[in-house]
Write an enzyme that holds these catalytic residues in place. Sequence first.
Site, PDB file in Angstrom:
ATOM      1  N   GLU A   1     107.153  72.220  28.521  1.00 25.14           N
ATOM      2  CA  GLU A   1     106.251  72.905  29.442  1.00 25.14           C
ATOM      3  C   GLU A   1     105.485  71.862  30.248  1.00 25.14           C
ATOM      4  OE1 GLU A   1     102.761  74.838  27.607  1.00 25.14           O
ATOM      5  OE2 GLU A   1     103.728  74.420  25.690  1.00 25.14           O
TER       6      GLU A   1
ATOM      7  N   CYS B   1     105.129  76.666  23.901  1.00 27.61           N
ATOM      8  CA  CYS B   1     105.593  75.828  22.788  1.00 27.61           C
ATOM      9  C   CYS B   1     106.808  76.423  22.082  1.00 27.61           C
ATOM     10  CB  CYS B   1     104.467  75.635  21.774  1.00 27.61           C
ATOM     11  SG  CYS B   1     102.944  75.112  22.539  1.00 27.61           S
TER      12      CYS B   1
ATOM     13  N   HIS C   1     104.447  75.894  13.722  1.00 24.16           N
ATOM     14  CA  HIS C   1     104.017  75.258  14.967  1.00 24.16           C
ATOM     15  C   HIS C   1     102.575  74.810  14.735  1.00 24.16           C
ATOM     16  CE1 HIS C   1     102.726  74.499  18.988  1.00 24.16           C
ATOM     17  NE2 HIS C   1     101.878  75.511  18.978  1.00 24.16           N
TER      18      HIS C   1
HETATM   19  N1  CAA Z   1      82.573  69.330   9.717  1.00 18.09           N
HETATM   20  C1  CAA Z   1      83.613  70.114   9.293  1.00 18.09           C
HETATM   21  N2  CAA Z   1      84.076  71.189   9.985  1.00 18.09           N
HETATM   22  C2  CAA Z   1      83.477  71.485  11.153  1.00 18.09           C
HETATM   23  C3  CAA Z   1      82.381  70.738  11.655  1.00 18.09           C
HETATM   24  C4  CAA Z   1      81.936  69.615  10.882  1.00 18.09           C
HETATM   25  N3  CAA Z   1      80.926  68.842  11.301  1.00 18.09           N
HETATM   26  N4  CAA Z   1      82.014  71.289  12.830  1.00 18.09           N
HETATM   27  C5  CAA Z   1      82.823  72.341  13.071  1.00 18.09           C
HETATM   28  N5  CAA Z   1      83.709  72.459  12.062  1.00 18.09           N
HETATM   29  C6  CAA Z   1      84.787  73.451  11.915  1.00 18.09           C
HETATM   30  C7  CAA Z   1      84.428  74.841  12.391  1.00 18.09           C
HETATM   31  O1  CAA Z   1      83.756  75.575  11.391  1.00 18.09           O
HETATM   32  C8  CAA Z   1      85.793  75.410  12.739  1.00 18.09           C
HETATM   33  O2  CAA Z   1      86.432  75.815  11.565  1.00 18.09           O
HETATM   34  P1  CAA Z   1      87.147  77.261  11.477  1.00 18.09           P
HETATM   35  O3  CAA Z   1      88.202  77.298  12.573  1.00 18.09           O
HETATM   36  O4  CAA Z   1      87.781  77.267  10.128  1.00 18.09           O
HETATM   37  O5  CAA Z   1      86.104  78.275  11.709  1.00 18.09           O
HETATM   38  C9  CAA Z   1      86.557  74.188  13.253  1.00 18.09           C
HETATM   39  O6  CAA Z   1      85.839  73.027  12.807  1.00 18.09           O
HETATM   40  C10 CAA Z   1      86.619  74.114  14.768  1.00 18.09           C
HETATM   41  O7  CAA Z   1      85.341  74.255  15.261  1.00 18.09           O
HETATM   42  P2  CAA Z   1      85.036  75.155  16.529  1.00 18.09           P
HETATM   43  O8  CAA Z   1      85.734  76.470  16.398  1.00 18.09           O
HETATM   44  O9  CAA Z   1      83.596  75.167  16.821  1.00 18.09           O
HETATM   45  O10 CAA Z   1      85.835  74.252  17.612  1.00 18.09           O
HETATM   46  P3  CAA Z   1      86.080  74.439  19.124  1.00 18.09           P
HETATM   47  O11 CAA Z   1      85.183  75.430  19.759  1.00 18.09           O
HETATM   48  O12 CAA Z   1      86.045  73.050  19.633  1.00 18.09           O
HETATM   49  O13 CAA Z   1      87.561  75.039  19.223  1.00 18.09           O
HETATM   50  C11 CAA Z   1      89.941  75.054  19.179  1.00 18.09           C
HETATM   51  C12 CAA Z   1      88.658  74.630  18.443  1.00 18.09           C
HETATM   52  C13 CAA Z   1      89.881  76.551  19.468  1.00 18.09           C
HETATM   53  C14 CAA Z   1      91.123  74.753  18.302  1.00 18.09           C
HETATM   54  C15 CAA Z   1      90.012  74.256  20.518  1.00 18.09           C
HETATM   55  O14 CAA Z   1      90.220  72.881  20.233  1.00 18.09           O
HETATM   56  C16 CAA Z   1      91.128  74.737  21.443  1.00 18.09           C
HETATM   57  O15 CAA Z   1      90.914  75.643  22.264  1.00 18.09           O
HETATM   58  N6  CAA Z   1      92.327  74.085  21.360  1.00 18.09           N
HETATM   59  C17 CAA Z   1      93.468  74.456  22.211  1.00 18.09           C
HETATM   60  C18 CAA Z   1      94.058  75.807  21.875  1.00 18.09           C
HETATM   61  C19 CAA Z   1      94.856  75.836  20.582  1.00 18.09           C
HETATM   62  O16 CAA Z   1      95.222  74.809  20.030  1.00 18.09           O
HETATM   63  N7  CAA Z   1      95.158  77.065  20.137  1.00 18.09           N
HETATM   64  C20 CAA Z   1      95.947  77.245  18.929  1.00 18.09           C
HETATM   65  C21 CAA Z   1      96.736  78.544  18.920  1.00 18.09           C
HETATM   66  S1  CAA Z   1      97.704  78.686  20.419  1.00 18.09           S
HETATM   67  C22 CAA Z   1      99.112  77.768  20.105  1.00 18.09           C
HETATM   68  O17 CAA Z   1      99.411  77.406  19.013  1.00 18.09           O
HETATM   69  C23 CAA Z   1      99.942  77.338  21.306  1.00 18.09           C
HETATM   70  C24 CAA Z   1      99.573  75.951  21.658  1.00 18.09           C
HETATM   71  O18 CAA Z   1     100.178  74.988  21.175  1.00 18.09           O
HETATM   72  C25 CAA Z   1      98.453  75.755  22.606  1.00 18.09           C
END
Ligand code: CAA
Length: 391
Positions: A79, A111, A233
């Site tokens: 992609e 993906c 994945h």
């Molecule tokens: N110590 C330990 N853990 C901590 C922490 C700390 N200090 N601070 C936060 N965390 C934890 C949170 O509790 C959370 O855990 P849970 O998911 O178990 O609740 C985790 O760390 C992530 O924290 P946030 O949710 O606050 O993080 P974020 O807002 O930065 O978002 C994300 C995380 C959604 C993965 C973001 O990085 C993102 O949008 N990534 C791209 C999208 C993605 O990867 N989607 C996956 C499914 S789609 C797919 O698979 C297709 C593809 O390849 C894109």
Amino acid sequence: MQVGIESISLYTSHYYLDLQKIAEKRGEDYNKYYTGIGQERMSVPPPDEDVVTLAANAVIQAMENIDARQIDTLMFATESGVDQSKAAGIWVHKLTNLPKNMRVFELKQACYSGAGGLALALPYLLQHPDRKILIVAADIARYGLESVGEPTQGAGAIAMVLSTSPKIMTFELSSGIFTQDVMDFWRPNYRDEALVDGKYSIKMYLRTLMEAWEQYTALSGRRFEDFNKFVYHLPFAKMGEKAHSFLVKHAAETLEESEWLKQIEDAAVYQRVIGNTYAASVFTALQSLLDVSTEDLSGKRIGLFSYGSGSVGEFFSGAVLPGYRTHLHSSRHQQQIISRIPLDYNTYAEFYSYKSNMPTDGSAISTPIHKTGSFRFAGLQEHRRIYEVVR
Ligand code: CAA
């Protein structure tokens, strides 16, 4: 007749960013990344590396003991294509000296497309048992500097030779598939970077897993207990735990956490330090399991789940073949990963931004030389991409 993987190889870029650097830049606790999403590092391609060069390097390793004259198809799953019209695989075909009498084309569905290519390749090979298919999945995950997705970037390629004389793994033909129109992650034609609704994308991933699993079990008659390992994945390593705990709750309620973690942990080892490789991700996870597992996986059934946002998901399965280890390039993969060069945040940001500043008016540009494998993207001339072999 068996059909499956005769040869498989992974390739990633020679530079990485430790996610501590992103945490420092944002004033956050790095455990949010190391523990929260399970990611420590991500591969970063320099300006002279793209999906063509990543893929070509994976292909030369995968093709080492294969007679190229038997390959009649190269499918390139990505992609992060480099041209709207020409398949990236055509440059790979030339760089790796593949035979002229073969078809080459590109596949796209976020993906998922590598798994889609595999699903098409298997019945084709059973009908043409004297032929082989090369599937290459290569991607560079880009969300944008300082974006929410930034810590889940990465880069890498997997090349697999599929045939009716598999040496590493055979695939079973039943699978479960689920498609729905959702806007969880996408990249409009005018953007270099993906747009994502992160939390929603995780929900869609899990819903798709469950639907695909239900269809898979209904069609195959297999149950959770029939599997030894699961390969997901992995957009970030923790996603495997989220997905597997979800499946366990549904299909194997009494299984202890320490037991189900063993079913997925080896598959996440490469992901933790390479990052998201989009179309290559589920196969990078498979490569990780095969390379790092100290357990003999011979005869073990593996469940695989591919998810491509937008969205399509497929649950499929296979069994590892006795003697598989002697056909892997495990030490080369591990050596490449540990010898990558660390970047500071500013150099990573410079590498990252180079692409956006390339000319679009046809003027020539030579990309600066960095550490690459056997091939590099040398620049543009009159809107044409120039690749060169590195001596
Ligand atoms: N110590 C330990 N853990 C901590 C922490 C700390 N200090 N601070 C936060 N965390 C934890 C949170 O509790 C959370 O855990 P849970 O998911 O178990 O609740 C985790 O760390 C992530 O924290 P946030 O949710 O606050 O993080 P974020 O807002 O930065 O978002 C994300 C995380 C959604 C993965 C973001 O990085 C993102 O949008 N990534 C791209 C999208 C993605 O990867 N989607 C996956 C499914 S789609 C797919 O698979 C297709 C593809 O390849 C894109």
